[in-house]
Scaffold this motif. Structure first.
Motif, short mmCIF file in Angstrom:
data_model
loop_
_atom_site.label_atom_id
_atom_site.label_comp_id
_atom_site.label_asym_id
_atom_site.label_seq_id
_atom_site.Cartn_x
_atom_site.Cartn_y
_atom_site.Cartn_z
N ALA A 192 -1.08 -7.60 7.50
CA ALA A 192 0.00 -7.86 6.91
C ALA A 192 -0.52 -9.00 5.87
O ALA A 192 -1.23 -9.74 6.15
CB ALA A 192 1.16 -8.63 7.83
N GLY A 193 -0.08 -8.70 4.42
CA GLY A 193 -0.56 -9.65 3.43
C GLY A 193 -1.55 -8.97 2.22
O GLY A 193 -1.95 -9.29 1.30
N GLY A 194 -1.82 -7.80 3.10
CA GLY A 194 -2.98 -6.88 2.01
C GLY A 194 -2.05 -6.17 0.78
O GLY A 194 -0.74 -6.02 1.12
N VAL A 195 -2.68 -6.13 -0.14
CA VAL A 195 -2.22 -5.39 -1.30
C VAL A 195 -2.89 -4.18 -1.98
O VAL A 195 -4.14 -4.18 -1.91
CB VAL A 195 -1.95 -6.61 -2.57
N LEU A 196 -2.30 -3.24 -2.11
CA LEU A 196 -2.79 -1.89 -2.62
C LEU A 196 -2.12 -1.48 -3.95
O LEU A 196 -1.00 -1.39 -3.94
CB LEU A 196 -2.73 -0.63 -1.48
N MET A 197 -3.28 -1.46 -4.70
CA MET A 197 -2.77 -0.97 -6.19
C MET A 197 -3.13 0.39 -6.48
O MET A 197 -4.31 0.66 -6.24
CB MET A 197 -3.25 -1.99 -7.32
N PHE A 198 -2.53 1.43 -6.96
CA PHE A 198 -2.86 2.71 -7.31
C PHE A 198 -2.11 3.28 -8.38
O PHE A 198 -0.95 3.22 -8.71
CB PHE A 198 -2.98 3.42 -5.86
N HIS A 199 -2.92 4.23 -9.11
CA HIS A 199 -2.72 4.76 -10.30
C HIS A 199 -1.53 5.77 -9.96
O HIS A 199 -1.29 6.41 -9.13
CB HIS A 199 -3.94 5.87 -10.86
N ALA A 200 -0.70 5.92 -10.99
CA ALA A 200 0.55 6.55 -10.96
C ALA A 200 0.10 8.06 -10.92
O ALA A 200 1.23 8.86 -10.16
CB ALA A 200 1.05 6.42 -12.44
N ASN A 201 -0.96 8.65 -11.06
CA ASN A 201 -1.41 9.93 -10.82
C ASN A 201 -2.01 10.30 -9.70
O ASN A 201 -2.55 11.63 -9.44
CB ASN A 201 -1.98 10.80 -11.96
N ILE A 202 -2.44 9.20 -8.80
CA ILE A 202 -3.04 9.56 -7.42
C ILE A 202 -2.04 10.37 -6.42
O ILE A 202 -1.00 10.12 -6.35
CB ILE A 202 -3.67 8.41 -7.05
N VAL A 203 -2.64 11.16 -5.92
CA VAL A 203 -2.24 12.15 -4.78
C VAL A 203 -2.06 11.33 -3.38
O VAL A 203 -3.20 10.92 -3.00
CB VAL A 203 -2.89 13.48 -4.70
N HIS A 204 -0.80 11.13 -2.83
CA HIS A 204 -0.52 10.42 -1.91
C HIS A 204 0.35 10.83 -0.94
O HIS A 204 1.36 11.58 -1.47
CB HIS A 204 -0.55 8.80 -2.24
N GLY A 205 0.53 10.41 0.17
CA GLY A 205 1.63 10.68 1.03
C GLY A 205 1.47 10.04 2.55
O GLY A 205 0.39 9.28 2.70
N SER A 206 2.21 10.19 3.55
CA SER A 206 2.08 9.43 4.83
C SER A 206 2.81 10.57 5.81
O SER A 206 3.87 10.96 5.56
CB SER A 206 2.71 8.04 4.76
N ALA A 207 2.21 10.42 7.16
CA ALA A 207 2.91 11.13 8.16
C ALA A 207 4.09 10.24 8.59
O ALA A 207 3.88 8.88 8.41
CB ALA A 207 1.79 11.33 9.23
N GLY A 208 4.69 10.68 9.69
CA GLY A 208 5.66 10.25 10.46
C GLY A 208 5.18 8.83 11.28
O GLY A 208 4.00 9.05 11.55
N ASN A 209 5.93 8.10 11.53
CA ASN A 209 5.60 7.04 12.51
C ASN A 209 6.26 7.32 14.11
O ASN A 209 7.69 6.89 14.04
CB ASN A 209 5.79 5.71 12.09
N ILE A 210 5.49 7.63 14.88
CA ILE A 210 6.13 7.75 16.33
C ILE A 210 5.66 6.73 17.37
O ILE A 210 5.69 6.68 18.42
CB ILE A 210 5.84 9.16 16.93
#
Length: 272
Positions: A192-210
């Protein structure tokens, strides 16, 4: 705060830059408490998973002091001003709360096509800045990004209104497969406390959290003032129509807020 030459080169090449431990434990504690207070409310600008769990709290910087201070913090604003070379405004502010056990998937997508098609944003001169409020681990639904995918520009997408409770312009499996075969997938993780900056056209997504571990992230979207939206179709709390330039505040402001919040906390909470 400004990005150094190495970070600028990394952003240009990969489409993202990760800044670990950008915010202190005390600041994150205050911001996590602020997010808990926001997510505990019943408001139309808090969207929920299909089981009713809070998924996204929009525009909470407009009524929560901690979120307001974060939205103008120099550690987030100055690097974007540096990259765009002009004033920026807040296009969107939200807390994405991928809850333990029930946090749903975020489909593969780019941000700019949604901003362009739904809000009338002219160009990809806007950026998402993610602030980790919880530890982001390989197991609790971390953001997955495809490096260098921003170099392909805006890709063809379709409007998905069925997969989750959040409608999104998403990419088809073949497009994602082709991108990943060329560039791979990375999952920026950290405390916690980290920062991620990413371009508006970068492809991204995330899986569910179980897992039993929640994954809350604040997303601040800053756009160049010259790139203000022209045909908004979504509510103002999702796509802001106030294009006033953000005036960055010293990091000391949030630090002092965190110190005051710690001193004001009930003794029972401190003991816990």
């Amino acid at each position: 705060m400004k990005l150094n030459a190495e970070q600028l080169a990394r952003f240009d090449e990969l489409g993202y830059v990760f800044l670990p431990e950008c915010f202190s434990e005390a600041e994150i504690k205050a911001l996590r408490d602020a997010s808990s207070a926001v997510l505990a409310t019943q408001r139309p600008d808090i969207w929920r998973e299909r089981d009713g769990t809070p998924r996204t709290a929009f525009a909470c910087h407009q009524y929560n002091e901690g979120c307001k201070l974060l939205a103008s913090d120099e550690r987030l604003v100055e690097p974007v001003f540096q990259l765009f070379g002009e004033d920026v405004y807040i296009h969107q502010f939200k807390i994405n709360a991928k809850a333990a056990f029930t946090g749903e998937v975020w489909q593969w997508h780019q941000d700019f096509p949604t901003w362009h098609k739904d809000d009338g944003m002219p160009e990809a001169r806007a950026m998402n800045i993610a602030v980790f409020l919880d530890e982001v681990m390989p197991i609790n639904g971390p953001l997955m990004v495809v490096p260098r995918s921003h170099k392909s520009g805006a890709l063809e997408s379709s409007h998905d209104t069925q997969t989750t409770s959040y409608p999104l312009w998403t990419l088809d499996n073949k497009t994602v497969t082709d991108m990943v075969e060329r560039n791979g997938i990375v999952t920026p993780t950290g405390k916690a406390g980290g920062v991620l900056m990413f371009h508006a056209n970068i492809v991204h997504g995330s899986a569910g959290n179980i897992t039993p571990y929640p994954r809350r992230i604040v997303y601040l979207t800053l756009s160049a003032v010259s790139n203000a939206i022209v045909k908004p179709t979504r509510p103002d709390f999702i796509a802001h129509q106030d294009f006033t330039p953000v005036r960055s505040t010293s990091a000391d402001v949030l630090r002092k807020y965190a110190e005051h919040a710690a001193k004001s906390a009930p003794q029972s909470a401190l003991a816990a």
